[in-house]
Design a protein around this motif. Structure first.
Motif, PDB file in Angstrom:
ATOM      1  N   GLU A  51     -31.141 -37.639 107.786  1.00  0.00           N
ATOM      2  CA  GLU A  51     -32.194 -37.170 106.881  1.00  0.00           C
ATOM      3  C   GLU A  51     -32.123 -35.669 106.629  1.00  0.00           C
ATOM      4  OE1 GLU A  51     -36.312 -37.778 108.019  1.00  0.00           O
ATOM      5  OE2 GLU A  51     -36.946 -37.096 106.042  1.00  0.00           O
ATOM      6  N   ASP A  82     -32.326 -40.992 111.515  1.00  0.00           N
ATOM      7  CA  ASP A  82     -33.541 -40.213 111.265  1.00  0.00           C
ATOM      8  C   ASP A  82     -33.800 -39.459 112.568  1.00  0.00           C
ATOM      9  OD1 ASP A  82     -35.990 -39.127 110.704  1.00  0.00           O
ATOM     10  OD2 ASP A  82     -36.687 -40.879 109.589  1.00  0.00           O
ATOM     11  N   ASP A 126     -38.344 -39.692 113.302  1.00  0.00           N
ATOM     12  CA  ASP A 126     -39.195 -40.417 112.362  1.00  0.00           C
ATOM     13  C   ASP A 126     -40.622 -40.239 112.861  1.00  0.00           C
ATOM     14  OD1 ASP A 126     -39.534 -42.081 110.030  1.00  0.00           O
ATOM     15  OD2 ASP A 126     -40.268 -43.592 111.437  1.00  0.00           O
ATOM     16  N   TRP A 177     -32.713 -44.213 106.267  1.00  0.00           N
ATOM     17  CA  TRP A 177     -32.795 -43.818 107.685  1.00  0.00           C
ATOM     18  C   TRP A 177     -34.133 -44.215 108.325  1.00  0.00           C
ATOM     19  CZ3 TRP A 177     -31.174 -40.023 104.033  1.00  0.00           C
ATOM     20  CH2 TRP A 177     -32.229 -39.346 103.405  1.00  0.00           C
ATOM     21  N   ASP A 178     -35.173 -44.435 107.505  1.00  0.00           N
ATOM     22  CA  ASP A 178     -36.458 -44.863 108.065  1.00  0.00           C
ATOM     23  C   ASP A 178     -36.377 -46.286 108.633  1.00  0.00           C
ATOM     24  OD1 ASP A 178     -37.938 -42.531 107.166  1.00  0.00           O
ATOM     25  OD2 ASP A 178     -37.891 -43.383 105.144  1.00  0.00           O
TER      26      ASP A 178
HETATM   27 CA    CA Z   1     -38.530 -40.992 108.436  1.00  0.00          CA
END
Ligand code: CA
Ligand code: IPD
Ligand code: CA
Length: 269
Positions: A78, A94, A97, A220-221
């Protein structure tokens, strides 16, 4: 790829997520102990979209380790990492997150690390440093929280569904997302908003909620969390019934998935 190889990638995902998460947790503790509360916080796409020096440190640490251990693999992160793959494998990171939670000290935050072969995620891990929990999965190998296998709940009625969701950083679209939640609310048990899509997906996997939906996420989430939820027995689609994607995703326990899709279709305007 055989199960032994997948299991070894799963172990690497776990190790990267745990160690990067510990680095961010230690950094946060040090800043808090100094009383400066200085996490190097800045904004990105909007005033509500935060990034800290620990997001960047976590991503660089993971990228450096991968460059030593998996030099031919691609890496997408990210915070700007974008390395092309020479091996057919690529990592989707990520680094934190739930950055807003990290800044506030609300526990639902942590690194999400996944590895994919082509378009197929084969292993992933999400580590939540403030609780010490690691959720992980390997394709075809099931999902676990630390050393214990996990599986989804089995509600059959919409009225008994505890549903998680999230809101993006675009103010206008938040209005749409808020109206969607408002129209679902009378039909379900209740709604949760943890502030981390990765944690929400793991929460479906281990039965802390029964379903999760969101739209306009990034790959990436969801890369690690979606595999973990699917391996725990969840089913997934986009909100309009297509294949699940970062752009639009509903992940739920099988018994209520069709009803939730219908409900979302009615309220998706
Ligand atoms: Ca995220
Ligand atoms: C965010 C979190 C949040 C979700 C947002 C994401 P970030 O990621 O996953 O739960 O609602 O859409 O952007 O910015 O904390 O990495
Ligand atoms: Ca992030």
């Amino acid at each position: 790829m055989n199960d032994t190889e997948i299991a070894s990638f799963r172990r690497l995902c776990i190790s990267l997520a745990r160690e990067a998460g510990q680095l961010a947790l230690d950094g946060r503790r040090t800043e808090m102990a100094r009383g400066t509360n200085n996490l190097g916080t800045n904004t990105k796409s909007s005033a509500t979209d935060l990034v800290t020096r620990y997001d960047q440190a976590s991503e660089s640490w993971i990228r450096d380790r991968l460059s030593q251990e998996r030099p031919d693999d691609g890496v997408l992160g990210e915070e700007g990492t974008n390395i092309a793959s020479r091996s057919g494998l690529h990592w989707i990171i990520d680094p934190i997150d739930g950055t807003t939670n990290f800044v506030y000290g609300y526990p639902a935050w942590g690194p999400s690390v996944a590895v994919a072969q082509g378009d197929t995620v084969i292993a992933g891990a999400v580590h939540i440093p403030m609780t010490g929990e690691t959720f992980h999965a390997g394709l075809g190998l099931g999902a676990a929280q630390d050393d214990d296998p996990i599986s989804v709940n089995d509600p059959q009625e919409l009225s008994s569904v505890l549903i998680a969701t999230g809101f993006g950083y675009d103010a206008e679209h938040r209005g749409v997302q808020g109206r969607r939640v408002a129209s679902l609310l009378p039909s379900v048990r209740d709604v949760r908003r943890s502030g981390s899509a990765a944690y929400d997906l793991c929460s479906v996997a281990c039965g802390r909620v029964d379903a999760y939906f969101e739209d306009r996420l990034n790959v990436w989430d969801i890369a690690a969390g979606l595999l973990i939820a699917l391996e725990a027995g969840a089913v997934a689609n986009s909100l309009d019934g297509g294949p699940p994607a970062a752009e639009s995703i509903l992940v739920s326990t099988p018994g209520v998935h069709a009803s939730l899709l219908r409900l979302l279709a009615e309220t998706n305007h």
